[in-house]
Design an enzyme around this catalytic site. Structure first.
Site, short mmCIF file in Angstrom:
data_model
loop_
_atom_site.label_atom_id
_atom_site.label_comp_id
_atom_site.label_asym_id
_atom_site.label_seq_id
_atom_site.Cartn_x
_atom_site.Cartn_y
_atom_site.Cartn_z
N SER A 235 6.74 -69.74 36.02
CA SER A 235 7.66 -69.86 37.15
C SER A 235 8.35 -68.57 37.58
O SER A 235 9.01 -68.54 38.62
CB SER A 235 8.73 -70.92 36.86
OG SER A 235 9.54 -70.53 35.76
N LYS A 280 17.84 -74.28 37.34
CA LYS A 280 17.73 -72.85 37.61
C LYS A 280 18.74 -72.41 38.67
O LYS A 280 19.30 -71.32 38.59
CB LYS A 280 16.31 -72.51 38.05
CG LYS A 280 15.30 -72.75 36.94
CD LYS A 280 13.89 -72.36 37.32
CE LYS A 280 12.96 -72.57 36.12
NZ LYS A 280 11.59 -72.09 36.36
#
Length: 347
Positions: A235, A280
């Protein structure tokens, strides 16, 4: 009286043991929570030079830990905390196999990120094929117990290949039950195994019984080093791309801003969907980031049918910002070029 005291003492010991078990004993579940937001100046150098421009590009991560009764109870009330089963997290792989796969995804994301940064900066490079990376081994494979997840197959019957597709075509051109000698690298050592091919359930063709992908490595005159340590997964691809690109062109892209983000990177420069984006966003906001790049992925009819209520990463990120009540700006991107275009208009 002595008997009552003994019963009370045993009861206290039992209660203490239960309390310890609630805190210490792991369960077949994991807790996902906001992880670290890491300034990529600390991880990346280009031609042995560090990024000395103002501001920062940062990767964001999801923290994962084994659940206990106590942490599961806590997760029910903590924002951006989520309980996930071991099966859903690892897909049935062992902890060691899961970590190996995550490290491979990290390595691949770095290669694609460097490749895209080279393309965007008009720098020459070459993508070198290293072999077939083993992502999984079927239980009925005759190579099970010899070839493992994380190994790289370099030859079949002494023949080398230039892609996993070429390798599979060769294997499928053989016969079920035929012996094949496979050369592979395990823990840095070259090994060989000779076993019979099995009939694959998918196309009834002969096969080794593994799931695989290309294992590649980028080569260039530009010396790009990414030291991600124990961080795994794909990611960080977008943010790696931006940090490497800034150093290659030696320009101030950030204009002093603290910029975080997430998203996978492929060989065409597309930014892909990731999991746990709300966590996140929470991590990036806590770090003081003012801009957050989020994948603006397409949600297909098939995806909606399989998972009603599914949202794009961009929509999930916006919802997280609203929940946090932060002024951090969420910027949707489909490609690395989208992010660079946004940075250019920040002047």
């Amino acid at each position: 009286m002595k008997k009552n005291k003994l019963v009370k003492r045993l009861l206290l010991i039992f209660v203490a043991l239960v309390a310890v078990a609630c805190v210490v004993v792991p369960l077949p579940y994991y807790i996902e929570e906001p992880g670290d937001t890491i300034n990529l100046k600390e991880l990346i150098t280009v031609n042995d030079q560090k990024d000395d421009q103002k501001g920062s590009f940062s990767l964001t991560s999801v923290g994962i830990r084994r659940a206990t009764v106590f942490t599961m109870a806590k997760a029910k009330f903590e924002p951006f905390y989520e309980i996930i089963s071991a099966e859903d997290l690892t897909g049935g792989a062992s902890d060691e196999e899961y970590l190996q796969i995550q490290q491979f995804y990290m390595e691949t994301s770095q290669n694609f990120a460097i490749e895209q940064a080279m393309k965007l900066a008009n720098k020459p490079y070459e993508m070198k094929y290293k072999g077939v990376y083993v992502l999984g081994v079927e239980k009925n494979s005759n190579f099970a117990g010899k070839i493992s997840i994380g190994d790289t197959i370099t030859k079949a019957d002494g023949k080398e290949f230039t892609s996993s597709d070429e390798f599979m075509k060769y294997v499928k051109s053989q016969k079920v039950g035929q012996e094949m000698k496979v050369t592979y690298i395990h823990d840095g050592k070259t090994k060989e195994a000779t076993e019979k091919l099995i009939k694959l359930p998918t196309d009834k063709k002969p096969g080794i019984g593994i799931s695989l992908t290309d294992h590649t490595e980028i080569e260039s005159q530009e010396k790009v080093k990414i030291n991600a340590g124990s961080i795994g997964g794909p990611s960080a691809g977008l943010m790696f791309t931006l940090e490497v690109y800034q150093q290659l062109v030696d320009k101030d892209l950030r204009h002093g801003q603290k910029i975080a983000g997430t998203g996978t990177m492929d060989s065409e420069g597309n930014v892909g969907r990731i999991g746990g984006i709300d966590k996140k966003v929470a991590s990036a906001s806590a770090s003081g980031a003012k801009i957050f790049f989020a994948p603006n992925d397409e949600i297909t009819k098939e995806m909606k049918k399989a998972q009603p209520g599914i949202k794009s990463n961009y929509e999930e990120a916006k919802a997280a910002v609203k929940k946090l009540d932060t002024d951090m700006k969420i910027v949707p991107v489909k490609t690395a070029q989208d992010a660079i275009d946004y940075l250019a208009q920040m002047k």
